[in-house]
Design a protein around this motif. Structure first.
Motif, PDB file in Angstrom:
ATOM      1  N   ASN A 237       0.878  -1.234   0.052  1.00 23.37           N
ATOM      2  CA  ASN A 237       0.128  -0.021   0.125  1.00 23.37           C
ATOM      3  C   ASN A 237       0.934   1.281   0.063  1.00 23.37           C
ATOM      4  O   ASN A 237       0.439   2.439   0.252  1.00 23.37           O
ATOM      5  CB  ASN A 237      -0.882   0.011   1.131  1.00 23.37           C
ATOM      6  N   GLY A 238       2.074   0.840  -0.309  1.00 27.91           N
ATOM      7  CA  GLY A 238       2.916   2.160  -0.055  1.00 27.91           C
ATOM      8  C   GLY A 238       3.410   2.837  -1.377  1.00 27.91           C
ATOM      9  O   GLY A 238       2.714   2.311  -2.545  1.00 27.91           O
ATOM     10  N   GLY A 239       4.210   3.593  -1.583  1.00 31.10           N
ATOM     11  CA  GLY A 239       4.707   4.241  -2.969  1.00 31.10           C
ATOM     12  C   GLY A 239       3.777   5.288  -3.638  1.00 31.10           C
ATOM     13  O   GLY A 239       2.543   5.630  -2.777  1.00 31.10           O
ATOM     14  N   LYS A 240       3.999   5.506  -4.801  1.00 25.67           N
ATOM     15  CA  LYS A 240       2.824   6.382  -5.420  1.00 25.67           C
ATOM     16  C   LYS A 240       2.740   5.506  -6.841  1.00 25.67           C
ATOM     17  O   LYS A 240       3.388   5.754  -7.848  1.00 25.67           O
ATOM     18  CB  LYS A 240       3.602   7.902  -5.899  1.00 25.67           C
ATOM     19  N   PRO A 241       1.836   4.659  -6.863  1.00 23.84           N
ATOM     20  CA  PRO A 241       1.344   3.920  -7.898  1.00 23.84           C
ATOM     21  C   PRO A 241       1.061   4.628  -8.956  1.00 23.84           C
ATOM     22  O   PRO A 241       0.326   5.707  -9.061  1.00 23.84           O
ATOM     23  CB  PRO A 241       0.368   2.909  -7.323  1.00 23.84           C
ATOM     24  N   ARG A 242       1.300   4.132 -10.153  1.00 22.15           N
ATOM     25  CA  ARG A 242       0.714   4.850 -11.396  1.00 22.15           C
ATOM     26  C   ARG A 242      -0.476   3.927 -11.859  1.00 22.15           C
ATOM     27  O   ARG A 242      -0.420   2.639 -11.721  1.00 22.15           O
ATOM     28  CB  ARG A 242       1.541   4.937 -12.589  1.00 22.15           C
ATOM     29  N   VAL A 247      -5.489  -0.562 -13.187  1.00 26.63           N
ATOM     30  CA  VAL A 247      -4.633  -1.335 -12.302  1.00 26.63           C
ATOM     31  C   VAL A 247      -3.468  -0.401 -11.645  1.00 26.63           C
ATOM     32  O   VAL A 247      -2.996   0.221 -12.360  1.00 26.63           O
ATOM     33  CB  VAL A 247      -4.128  -2.622 -13.096  1.00 26.63           C
ATOM     34  N   GLN A 248      -3.492  -0.471 -10.393  1.00 24.27           N
ATOM     35  CA  GLN A 248      -2.118   0.192  -9.724  1.00 24.27           C
ATOM     36  C   GLN A 248      -1.054  -0.384  -9.913  1.00 24.27           C
ATOM     37  O   GLN A 248      -0.773  -1.752  -9.703  1.00 24.27           O
ATOM     38  CB  GLN A 248      -2.643   0.378  -8.275  1.00 24.27           C
ATOM     39  N   ILE A 249      -0.016   0.218 -10.385  1.00 21.67           N
ATOM     40  CA  ILE A 249       1.430  -0.170 -10.869  1.00 21.67           C
ATOM     41  C   ILE A 249       2.521   0.287  -9.726  1.00 21.67           C
ATOM     42  O   ILE A 249       2.701   1.521  -9.654  1.00 21.67           O
ATOM     43  CB  ILE A 249       1.789  -0.229 -12.247  1.00 21.67           C
ATOM     44  N   LEU A 250       3.104  -0.544  -8.963  1.00 18.30           N
ATOM     45  CA  LEU A 250       4.041  -0.418  -8.167  1.00 18.30           C
ATOM     46  C   LEU A 250       5.259  -0.729  -8.415  1.00 18.30           C
ATOM     47  O   LEU A 250       5.477  -1.866  -8.975  1.00 18.30           O
ATOM     48  CB  LEU A 250       3.765  -0.744  -6.737  1.00 18.30           C
ATOM     49  N   ASP A 251       6.300   0.103  -7.851  1.00 19.94           N
ATOM     50  CA  ASP A 251       7.811  -0.431  -8.170  1.00 19.94           C
ATOM     51  C   ASP A 251       8.308  -1.074  -6.968  1.00 19.94           C
ATOM     52  O   ASP A 251       8.858  -0.550  -6.136  1.00 19.94           O
ATOM     53  CB  ASP A 251       8.539   0.886  -8.665  1.00 19.94           C
TER      54      ASP A 251
END
Length: 491
Positions: A237-242, A247-251
């Protein structure tokens, strides 16, 4: 007029010829940029790792030769330096890898394939150029590590062309989502709607163990088989998803607010994870036969490796803590299950009645009965103290049992198997309570929801199914390979 036209044509021909000549000069060997020299670390070491390291490493040292460092390679084994710098024709290494006789390396008697001619030519060229080590690399540097840190993980496929094998999955703390291991990623799905909600890019090619810790953070074990393995902690649930089509994409590779801790990085896959109920201890086991235990009491950033040990002769495939957190049970491909005393840091028991590899292990809440299962298709119950006597063995699965889980609050066991089924058992009476059928391939992963009401299962062909624990009815199903459209089987 005719003469003028001929003059113009001659000028044009001359200019065209000049352009052709200029192009040839620019592309000629004398003016073309010289080819870069062969790199030992980037070009030669990967060939040696693929074909030589398995037998010539710091532990095995066949022929007393360790090739996992440049210094070890140049030192040679029971013979002298196998490389004559600048002279491939006089180098023993070239003689051995190009030989057609019984002394050829890798050895044919061990199933080794001869090196392709282009790989031999690459090593020859490196030797011709002086057999040099790359600038800035220490000659004693571990080549496994040097190759690992240089490797850049590819992005997961936007749309899967084929199904991904589901080798690990876990429910989130609220029982509403399912975290599924994919290819270079973790995916998060809504249980009720089977909708894909998130994709988290990971360095590990595949996840083999996923645990949701008490605070909701996610511990993942995995790696690239034969290449590297790791244990990492993620905040999904962290980061700044695009956003990508909803659909949320996280690195999870470079974003430290998603990848919040790196606990372990080794040379082969990590196969399993276990945590104490309070989440203060985490354990992992892998292909290197090692078991590592961390103290997470002070948070993930300050996690400390409490102990590391080897008690098995082969891969570690399953782990679990006793309810009082005093013991760690392990399962191995060496056909045994063992009990480790975490306080005394010694093995206290070995259960050796399995005929084949042991894939999963559990323990009853009272700590008196160990339970293990594996490739011999049997669930075996045994005493965890005294003479390690087997209490009973229970059959039912027709293929190997890949996972074994104990219910969080009831005397129930859940197993999955290569026979394409998930089964629920009474841990006290040893009776089979339900067989969950419907998978069309081997079932490699199972998870029980934190509230104990649901089971999730994943198979080799990407199928994910969610079942009710109470009656075994199917709640939902989907394929865990984003964008993949399975072919319809004609009836």
């Amino acid at each position: 007029m005719v003469g003028s036209r001929r003059y113009c044509l001659c000028v044009l021909c001359f200019l065209a010829g000049l352009l052709v000549l200029l192009a040839l000069l620019l592309c000629s060997p004398s003016t073309a940029q010289a080819a870069a020299p062969v790199s030992f670390v980037n070009d030669v070491a990967p060939v040696l790792k693929e074909n030589c390291f398995a037998c010539h490493n710091s532990k095995k040292r066949s022929g007393k030769l360790d090739m996992t460092t440049y210094a070890g390679l140049r030192k040679g084994g029971d013979k002298a330096d196998p490389i004559a710098s600048g002279k491939p024709d006089e180098s023993l290494l070239i003689d051995l890898i190009s030989s057609t006789k019984s002394n050829r390396m890798p050895p044919a008697k061990d199933g080794g394939e001869p090196l392709p001619k282009d790989k031999i030519a690459l090593i020859e060229q490196w030797i011709t150029e002086g057999a040099k080590l790359d600038d800035g690399v220490n000659e004693d540097a571990d080549l496994y590590r040097e190759l690992r840190i240089r490797w850049k993980p590819p992005a997961p496929p936007a749309i899967y062309k084929g199904p991904v094998a589901i080798t690990a999955l876990a429910f989130t703390s609220d029982n509403q989502k399912l975290i599924v291991g994919g290819h270079q990623e973790l995916t998060v799905w809504d249980v009720a709607t089977a909708k894909l909600e998130k994709r988290i890019h990971t360095r590990a090619e595949r996840a083999y163990g996923i645990l949701v810790l008490p605070d909701g953070k996610v511990a993942v074990a995995g790696g690239r088989p034969g290449q590297e393995g790791d244990v990492k902690i993620y905040d999904i649930n962290g980061g700044k998803p695009r956003d990508e089509n909803g659909v949320q994409i996280l690195d999870g590779v470079n974003d430290n607010s998603v990848l919040i801790a790196k606990l372990l990085e080794v040379d082969d896959s990590i196969n399993c994870l276990a945590a104490t109920k309070d989440g203060k201890r985490l354990a992992a086991g892998g292909c290197d036969r090692g078991v590592n235990v961390w103290d997470l009491s002070d948070g993930y950033a300050k996690a400390t490796l409490e102990q590391s040990f080897e008690i098995h002769a082969d891969w570690i495939l399953g782990l679990t803590f006793s309810a009082d957190s005093k013991y760690l049970l392990t399962a191995s491909r060496d056909k045994t299950a063992k009990v480790w005393d975490l306080d005394a840091k010694v093995p206290v028991l070995t259960f050796a009645d399995h005929q084949l590899g042991v894939f999963g292990v559990a323990i009853k809440p009272d700590g008196k009965t160990g339970i293990s299962a594996g490739d011999d298709k049997q669930i075996r119950f045994w005493n965890t103290s005294g003479d390690t006597k087997q209490i009973t063995a229970v059959g039912g699965h027709t293929e190997g049992i890949f996972r074994l889980l104990y219910h969080p609050s009831q005397p129930l066991l859940v197993t999955c198997s290569g026979d394409k089924t998930v089964r629920i058992w009474n841990a006290d009476s040893h009776a089979l309570l339900n067989t969950l059928s419907g998978h069309t391939d081997q079932v490699y992963a199972i998870a029980i929801s934190p509230d104990g009401n649901s089971i999730a299962s994943g198979s080799w062909n990407g199928e994910v199914k969610v079942w009710k624990m109470a009656d075994g009815s199917l709640v939902n199903e989907f394929n865990g390979s984003p964008g993949y459209k399975p072919r319809e089987v004609k009836k």
